[in-house]
Design a protein around this motif. Sequence first.
Motif, PDB file in Angstrom:
ATOM      1  N   ARG A 100       6.298  -2.367   3.616  1.00  0.00           N
ATOM      2  CA  ARG A 100       6.335  -2.948   2.269  1.00  0.00           C
ATOM      3  C   ARG A 100       5.690  -4.329   2.259  1.00  0.00           C
ATOM      4  O   ARG A 100       5.639  -5.016   3.283  1.00  0.00           O
ATOM      5  CB  ARG A 100       7.780  -3.040   1.777  1.00  0.00           C
ATOM      6  CG  ARG A 100       8.445  -1.686   1.576  1.00  0.00           C
ATOM      7  CD  ARG A 100       9.812  -1.833   0.955  1.00  0.00           C
ATOM      8  NE  ARG A 100      10.415  -0.525   0.705  1.00  0.00           N
ATOM      9  CZ  ARG A 100      11.581  -0.354   0.079  1.00  0.00           C
ATOM     10  NH1 ARG A 100      12.265  -1.407  -0.360  1.00  0.00           N
ATOM     11  NH2 ARG A 100      12.072   0.858  -0.113  1.00  0.00           N
ATOM     12  N   SER A 101       5.230  -4.739   1.078  1.00  0.00           N
ATOM     13  CA  SER A 101       4.576  -6.047   0.933  1.00  0.00           C
ATOM     14  C   SER A 101       5.489  -7.177   1.398  1.00  0.00           C
ATOM     15  O   SER A 101       5.050  -8.110   2.082  1.00  0.00           O
ATOM     16  CB  SER A 101       4.172  -6.275  -0.524  1.00  0.00           C
ATOM     17  OG  SER A 101       3.220  -5.330  -0.933  1.00  0.00           O
ATOM     18  N   LYS A 136       0.139  -1.287   2.582  1.00  0.00           N
ATOM     19  CA  LYS A 136       1.340  -1.651   1.838  1.00  0.00           C
ATOM     20  C   LYS A 136       1.754  -0.501   0.917  1.00  0.00           C
ATOM     21  O   LYS A 136       0.921   0.119   0.276  1.00  0.00           O
ATOM     22  CB  LYS A 136       1.104  -2.905   0.991  1.00  0.00           C
ATOM     23  CG  LYS A 136       0.585  -4.109   1.754  1.00  0.00           C
ATOM     24  CD  LYS A 136       0.313  -5.256   0.802  1.00  0.00           C
ATOM     25  CE  LYS A 136      -0.287  -6.466   1.524  1.00  0.00           C
ATOM     26  NZ  LYS A 136      -1.659  -6.184   1.998  1.00  0.00           N
ATOM     27  N   GLN A 138       5.351   0.259  -1.624  1.00  0.00           N
ATOM     28  CA  GLN A 138       6.666  -0.222  -2.028  1.00  0.00           C
ATOM     29  C   GLN A 138       7.705   0.894  -2.108  1.00  0.00           C
ATOM     30  O   GLN A 138       8.842   0.740  -1.694  1.00  0.00           O
ATOM     31  CB  GLN A 138       6.568  -0.934  -3.390  1.00  0.00           C
ATOM     32  CG  GLN A 138       7.821  -1.711  -3.770  1.00  0.00           C
ATOM     33  CD  GLN A 138       8.134  -2.834  -2.790  1.00  0.00           C
ATOM     34  OE1 GLN A 138       7.242  -3.376  -2.134  1.00  0.00           O
ATOM     35  NE2 GLN A 138       9.408  -3.172  -2.659  1.00  0.00           N
ATOM     36  N   ASP A 139       7.302   2.046  -2.645  1.00  0.00           N
ATOM     37  CA  ASP A 139       8.269   3.097  -2.961  1.00  0.00           C
ATOM     38  C   ASP A 139       8.427   4.108  -1.831  1.00  0.00           C
ATOM     39  O   ASP A 139       8.167   5.296  -1.990  1.00  0.00           O
ATOM     40  CB  ASP A 139       7.874   3.806  -4.259  1.00  0.00           C
ATOM     41  CG  ASP A 139       6.491   4.429  -4.190  1.00  0.00           C
ATOM     42  OD1 ASP A 139       5.697   3.987  -3.336  1.00  0.00           O
ATOM     43  OD2 ASP A 139       6.212   5.349  -4.969  1.00  0.00           O
TER      44      ASP A 139
END
Length: 225
Positions: A100-101, A136, A138-139
């Motif tokens: 993730r970022s 990257k 996120q989900d």
Amino acid sequence: MATFYRPLRLDPDASFEVVDFLLANISGIDLNDVLSGIHTKSYLMDALDKLIVRWRLYKDQILIAAPFVGHQWKSKSEKLEIWERLLKQLDAKRTVFLTRSATWSGYKSALQETGLDHDVLASYGLENRIVATGNKKQDFHAKVYVGIGGQCEVFSGSANLVDGPSMENSSFAVASYNKVIEKYIDPLKLSLPEAPDRADHHLMISRTEDGWKTTIEGGPAPELS
């Protein structure tokens, strides 16, 4: 039979120390039996260390996909230790790292706490190349690590990249390249870069009844057994 390896240096004065050799395989071992089950976080981190060593010899690329490195109760210096443990083992040209970022940002923040500014390093081309090209997403909450080649090895489970005594589940499986793309790479919306060329030959030194035997064999590594 244990298989150890190290890079070959064409230097007649080069010394070969025992500690320079890395364990890649032991014949007759069922990794599914050894790795699949319920284990501590520390056991799984140690297992991943050993698999990375194995994959560096036997596989074309390595995928590391995990949303978190460390956990919220770890200090920045403790998280940086985990990052450095991983990054020093991985070949940037052959590694795809997905997280993730916020996790990438956490690495840069931890690095800055030691007095090293990632952006300054990047401006001079001195940053870690795995971090520089990091993917990257996120989900996702999956934790999966894959040695990618004609035949792939997949190590996955519930544990984040962190040591600890708490128990986690894990599994190990062997799958074809196309199956790994279908089941793991595509769902994560990853695009694998082309794998770099590997050595055409390797030098094999083995013990026989007549003593030590040295042969030059085709391919970058001996056959798995």
